[in-house]
Design a protein around this motif. Structure first.
Motif, PDB file in Angstrom:
ATOM      1  N   CYS A  45      -0.897  -2.206  -4.714  1.00  0.00           N
ATOM      2  CA  CYS A  45      -0.136  -2.730  -5.851  1.00  0.00           C
ATOM      3  C   CYS A  45       0.341  -4.141  -5.514  1.00  0.00           C
ATOM      4  O   CYS A  45       0.832  -4.384  -4.402  1.00  0.00           O
ATOM      5  N   ARG A  69      -5.831   9.574  -1.616  1.00  0.00           N
ATOM      6  CA  ARG A  69      -6.011   8.415  -2.495  1.00  0.00           C
ATOM      7  C   ARG A  69      -4.996   7.351  -2.071  1.00  0.00           C
ATOM      8  O   ARG A  69      -3.798   7.589  -2.052  1.00  0.00           O
ATOM      9  N   MET A  97      -3.293   3.710  -2.774  1.00  0.00           N
ATOM     10  CA  MET A  97      -2.994   2.805  -3.894  1.00  0.00           C
ATOM     11  C   MET A  97      -2.574   1.444  -3.347  1.00  0.00           C
ATOM     12  O   MET A  97      -1.773   1.352  -2.410  1.00  0.00           O
ATOM     13  N   SER A 140      -2.237  -2.667 -10.232  1.00  0.00           N
ATOM     14  CA  SER A 140      -2.590  -1.832  -9.074  1.00  0.00           C
ATOM     15  C   SER A 140      -3.993  -1.259  -9.247  1.00  0.00           C
ATOM     16  O   SER A 140      -4.576  -1.276 -10.333  1.00  0.00           O
ATOM     17  N   SER A 141      -4.528  -0.754  -8.152  1.00  0.00           N
ATOM     18  CA  SER A 141      -5.790  -0.014  -8.131  1.00  0.00           C
ATOM     19  C   SER A 141      -5.729   0.963  -6.960  1.00  0.00           C
ATOM     20  O   SER A 141      -4.881   0.840  -6.065  1.00  0.00           O
ATOM     21  N   ASN A 142      -6.607   1.993  -6.969  1.00  0.00           N
ATOM     22  CA  ASN A 142      -6.608   2.952  -5.858  1.00  0.00           C
ATOM     23  C   ASN A 142      -8.038   3.284  -5.465  1.00  0.00           C
ATOM     24  O   ASN A 142      -8.992   2.998  -6.199  1.00  0.00           O
ATOM     25  N   TYR A 144       0.840  -1.198   0.000  1.00  0.00           N
ATOM     26  CA  TYR A 144       0.000   0.000   0.000  1.00  0.00           C
ATOM     27  C   TYR A 144       0.874   1.246   0.000  1.00  0.00           C
ATOM     28  O   TYR A 144       1.975   1.276   0.567  1.00  0.00           O
ATOM     29  N   VAL A 185      -1.128   8.216  -2.813  1.00  0.00           N
ATOM     30  CA  VAL A 185      -0.862   9.014  -4.008  1.00  0.00           C
ATOM     31  C   VAL A 185      -0.451  10.413  -3.536  1.00  0.00           C
ATOM     32  O   VAL A 185      -1.165  11.069  -2.767  1.00  0.00           O
TER      33      VAL A 185
END
Length: 592
Positions: free
Chosen positions: A535, A531, A533, A543-545, A489, A492
């Motif tokens: 990964c 935000r 993230m 990845s996604s956030n 984790y 951003v």
């Protein structure tokens, strides 16, 4: 031609030179070699690497091996020279009996391509067997009134070799009363007969002793002998006569031992010993003589060993009836064996893959499967199947081989392991089947990014929080496995009131827990927009956030302060003036 391994003997060298120009041949996609029987182990058969278009070292690199079915391995590969060599001494007679041509068929598997190359090796006969008679001696009884020209069929000699090395001629020792005449049978066999040339006289000579010699056509010639004793007896004018010239019988191959199969019958009208008939086998194959039993007095034929359709489809034998005075008659017996479905199909995993990645393309080969049934007809016809709910299918090849291939793309996240049952079933009644199992592991590829349970999150914290206070825990799940599912984790990067976000909040990269790096003041700012993230550790990583709203809650940390009216600075009391006529609610102003 180079032969690796044992140095050949002089006889082997002669045979090798004889077949040098004929050692290999290919037609219709088959590779064919010729090799003499009884050669030593590691005898050179052919350059298999050259005939496959490979270099010798590629035999090992490409996992080239011999695939054979239902017999002892007769040949081996020499990976250093690229040669096909014998695995031991080969006895042609044991392998092919008296077949004119003795072919050994097998397949060469190039395993890295799962490709089969059919190979045939013809075993060439050498003269290693002498002709033999089933008996060492035989006795005949002949009446002294037997007319010249009478013929007496003699036992056949048997030579296990073939061609020129097989039985070639017969010779009878010199005798003034008897000569030899060799007839040619419908099947081309030589049938020796002893012919009476001049009348017999019991008072002159009671027994005549002769020697029958059977010779083959080999070089050097081999031979075997049979001693013949002819006893001269008084007159007997009626020979036995069979009720049939040929007897036929059909029996299933699973008939119990000791079963009476049939009974032959011969009659003789003479009286006393001249009319007493006894029965015996005549010119019967050695193996068949071990399977059947003949009652010499009743003519009853029974089996003393199990019948096997896969070995003999028809047993042929000749029965001789002889009366007490020596007159004889013969009849033929044919026992036809009926196949029963007594052999289940045999399933062999010639080559198999135990694990595949989930992005394996449709049509990729998982295994090479061989199916064989020793029965014949419908009993030997087989089908091969797998359950229909699997993402695989069977593709039939030649010679009852199958490829197990993928039918669609696999997904490890749905099914990580398949236990595939391969069933081979014959067409007999009742049908017999054999199952074998393939365990296939589906390995993971990084095809799933980490996923947060919600699209966004919000959390609250009171102002004046201590530094290091836990704010929130963000957790994402990755459907992949191992390294591909290991999630880290991060935040951003952003700025808040000109300062980097990382000076306000930090996140634990392993757990996703957010911590405050300073004490928040509601009077300075009331919320933070972050935000987070997630990964994974795949290659390449996915990845996604997710957005996180952090709201600061107010605390009563400030006392009230009077801003108006302002207190006098000279220490006097402030005075507010209002007109006498002021109504309720009138705003009093500071008149100082």
């Amino acid at each position: 031609m180079v032969i690796r391994g044992k140095q050949p003997s002089s006889s082997e060298l002669f045979l090798l030179c004889l077949f040098l120009g004929l050692s290999s041949e290919a037609w219709a996609g088959k590779i064919r070699y010729m090799v003499p029987e009884e050669t030593d182990k590691a005898f050179f058969v052919g350059n298999i690497a050259e005939d496959l278009g490979l270099q010798p070292q590629e035999l090992t690199e490409r996992r080239v091996r011999i695939i054979s079915r239902g017999r002892t391995q007769l040949f081996a590969l020499n990976p250093r020279s690229g040669s096909l060599v014998t695995a031991g001494r080969i006895d042609r007679e044991e392998l092919c009996a008296q077949s004119v041509q003795c072919l050994v068929s097998f397949n060469i598997l190039v395993e890295d391509k799962m490709k089969l190359f059919p190979v045939e090796v013809e075993i060439i006969d050498i003269n290693d067997n002498a002709p033999q008679f089933q008996l060492d001696e035989v006795e005949f009884k002949m009446n002294e009134i037997t007319t010249p020209g009478t013929r007496i069929p003699l036992p056949f000699g048997q030579d296990l070799d073939v061609g020129m090395n097989s039985l070639h001629s017969y010779q009878l020792s010199s005798n003034p009363h008897f000569s030899l005449d060799v007839q040619k049978g419908a099947d081309g066999s030589q049938q020796p007969e002893m012919v009476l040339q001049s009348p017999l006289d019991r008072e002159e000579e009671v027994v005549h002793h002769l020697l029958l010699t059977a010779s083959d056509g080999g070089n050097p010639v081999r031979s075997g002998t049979l001693r013949i004793h002819v006893q001269v007896i008084d007159a007997n004018d009626n020979p036995p006569a069979f009720t049939q010239a040929q007897y036929h019988m059909s029996v299933p191959e699973n008939v119990p031992l000791g079963t009476q199969l049939l009974m032959v019958k011969a009659t003789d009208p003479d009286e006393g010993a001249n009319g007493e008939v006894t029965y015996s086998f005549h010119n019967i194959d050695h193996k068949i003589a071990q399977i059947f039993q003949l009652n010499s007095y009743t003519g009853e034929i029974s089996n003393k060993e199990a019948l096997d359709f896969e070995e003999y489809k028809i047993y042929s034998m000749e029965i001789q009836a002889q009366d007490g005075a020596g007159l004889m008659a013969r009849a033929k017996v044919l026992v036809k064996v009926l196949d029963i479905n007594d052999n289940a199909p045999e399933v062999t995993m010639t080559s198999v893959t135990t694990s595949v990645p989930e992005n394996f393309p449709p049509g990729a080969i998982i295994a090479l499967i061989s199916v064989h049934d020793q029965d014949s007809g419908d009993n030997g016809d087989t089908t091969c199947s797998i359950p229909g709910n699997l993402p695989f299918k069977l593709e039939k090849l030649d010679d009852n081989y199958y490829h197990l291939v993928t039918e669609r793309t696999l997904d490890r996240e749905l099914t990580s392991r398949y236990n595939i049952t391969v069933t081979a079933t014959d067409q007999g009644t009742p049908a017999l089947s054999t199952e074998t199992h393939i365990s296939l592991q589906v390995t993971d590829i990084n095809d799933n990014p980490p996923v947060f349970p919600q699209d966004s999150y919000s959390t609250f914290i009171l102002e004046n929080n201590p530094r290091g206070a836990s704010l929130f825990c963000a957790t994402a799940h990755d459907a992949d496995s191992n390294e591909n599912a290991l999630v880290t984790y991060s935040l951003v990067e952003d700025t808040i009131q000109g300062a980097p976000l990382s000076s306000y909040v930090s996140i634990n990269s392993d757990t996703g827990v957010l911590y405050a790096l300073r004490s928040f003041d509601y009077e300075q700012f009331r919320d933070l927009q972050l935000r987070v993230m997630a990964c994974d550790n795949g290659d390449p990583p996915l990845s996604s956030n997710v957005s996180l709203s952090l709201f600061v809650l107010d605390q009563n940390d400030n006392a009230p302060e009077i801003l108006y009216p302002a207190l006098p600075t000279d220490g006097s009391t402030g005075v507010e003036l209002a007109p006498r006529s002021a109504e309720p609610g009138y705003l009093a102003e500071n008149g100082a």
